[in-house]
Design an enzyme around this catalytic site. Structure first.
Site, PDB file in Angstrom:
ATOM      1  N   SER A 197       0.759  -1.203  -0.065  1.00  0.00           N
ATOM      2  CA  SER A 197      -0.109  -0.035  -0.121  1.00  0.00           C
ATOM      3  C   SER A 197       0.861   1.377   0.029  1.00  0.00           C
ATOM      4  O   SER A 197       2.122   1.112   0.313  1.00  0.00           O
ATOM      5  CB  SER A 197      -0.774  -0.099   1.194  1.00  0.00           C
ATOM      6  N   TYR A 210      -2.099  -0.842  10.920  1.00  0.00           N
ATOM      7  CA  TYR A 210      -2.106  -1.106   9.323  1.00  0.00           C
ATOM      8  C   TYR A 210      -0.901  -0.327   8.862  1.00  0.00           C
ATOM      9  O   TYR A 210      -0.051  -1.008   8.058  1.00  0.00           O
ATOM     10  CB  TYR A 210      -3.242  -0.407   8.724  1.00  0.00           C
TER      11      TYR A 210
END
Length: 341
Positions: A197, A210
């Site tokens: 990501s 995350y």
């Protein structure tokens, strides 16, 4: 070799690498074939994983789909089989038109295999990997795609959710790679894809677990790539995929400044996967989508922290996750009330 001579040689190689990189931007290299190769995708039951499965199916890869949700995984497999049937019909028509003289790879020889696997559990990964080797064969393309997000501020996030995020988003890459890399090393052939990501390259507030998991998996991928180069295993390729916010519902509610959002909207999942496939099939080491993410990452590396904070506040990126977290919290409260908790 004399160190001065070696220094100039290294300088030339570095400059040549820039030339080759520029050439790739101007002239797209030819895509390699994955027809008949075993491609394993984790998190294939939905989102990007499902789209990766469909793209590889269109290229006649033999698919192995892993997901924790059996029903969703089977739905993806059904879509893949539909693609295979369409390819088979097209091949039959081509053979008939060519009076049977053309040799075409029939997709009926290809199959899709589904396995219910929790990649956050090490032993589950190893046991399922052994089943794949026995029932399907050795994996040539490994797409580590499975991911989760807790959606809590750090001090409100239960420890077990933090551990779960780290296990699925980061540790699972270790287990799957350890399971399938040995054979790749033996034959010096394979491709490992890490779906990370943009939050593995720079961070924002409210998603500490995350970001930590994605930063960790980016570091894992880079170190693995260097290890393969050091071992001179040039037949094993690696691709790191770092997309910006993708409109899959995973971060529903996430918003940057409304005046900026039209210029940097959430990515369409189809577009994200198609760009990633181009990178994978041309052996591109890394892809950030959109390309603006390369600039953001570079600026974050050279600017003072306070300058980065100013940019975040201008873009509305400093608290962009707060609406998403609030929605998650509201949904959790509604479920608890509904269940009488």
């Amino acid at each position: 070799m004399n160190i001065v001579v070696e220094f100039f040689l290294v300088t030339f190689k570095v400059l040549w690498a820039f030339v080759l990189a520029a050439a790739r931007w101007l002239v797209r290299p030819k895509e390699k074939s994955v027809a008949g190769q075993v491609c394993l995708i984790t998190g294939a039951g939905s989102g990007l994983g499902r789209l990766f499965a469909l793209e590889f199916a269109r290229r006649r890869a033999l698919l192995v789909l892993w997901d924790i949700n059996t029903q969703s995984n089977e739905e993806t497999a059904g879509m893949v089989r539909h693609i295979y049937r369409d390819l088979e019909a097209a091949d039959a028509a081509a053979l008939q038109a060519g009076n049977g003289e053309e040799e075409i790879l029939p997709p009926c020889n290809l199959q899709v295999f589904t396995y219910t696997c929790d990649v956050g559990k090490r032993e589950n990964v190893y046991l399922t990997a052994e089943r794949v080797r026995k029932e399907v064969g050795e994996v040539s393309v490994l797409v580590n795609n499975a991911g989760v997000v807790s959606g809590h501020h750090l001090l409100e996030c239960p420890d077990e959710l933090i551990e779960r995020t780290m296990m699925v988003n980061c540790h699972a890459h270790f287990w799957t790679t350890k399971a399938f890399l040995p054979t790749m090393l033996e034959i010096n052939h394979g491709h490992i894809v890490t779906v990370a990501s943009s939050l593995g390259l720079f961070s924002t507030a409210g998603v500490e677990d995350y970001c930590a998991s994605k930063f960790g998996v980016v570091g894992f991928h880079e170190s693995l790539s260097h290890e393969l180069k050091a071992a001179e295993k040039d037949g094993i390729k690696t691709t790191l995929v770092c997309p910006y916010l993708v409109d899959t519902g995973m971060f529903r509610g996430c918003r940057i400044r409304k005046e900026i959002e039209p210029f940097l909207p959430p990515l369409k999942p189809d577009y994200c996967v198609k760009q990633a496939m181009k990178a994978i099939l041309t052996d591109q080491p890394m892809i950030c989508t959109p390309r603006l993410m390369y600039i953001v990452t570079f600026m974050k590396s050279i600017l003072p922290f306070e300058a980065v904070v100013c940019m975040y506040r201008f873009l509305g990126a400093d608290k962009c996750m707060y609406p998403f977290i609030a929605q998650r919290k509201q949904a959790t409260n509604n479920n608890e009330a509904k269940n009488g908790i």
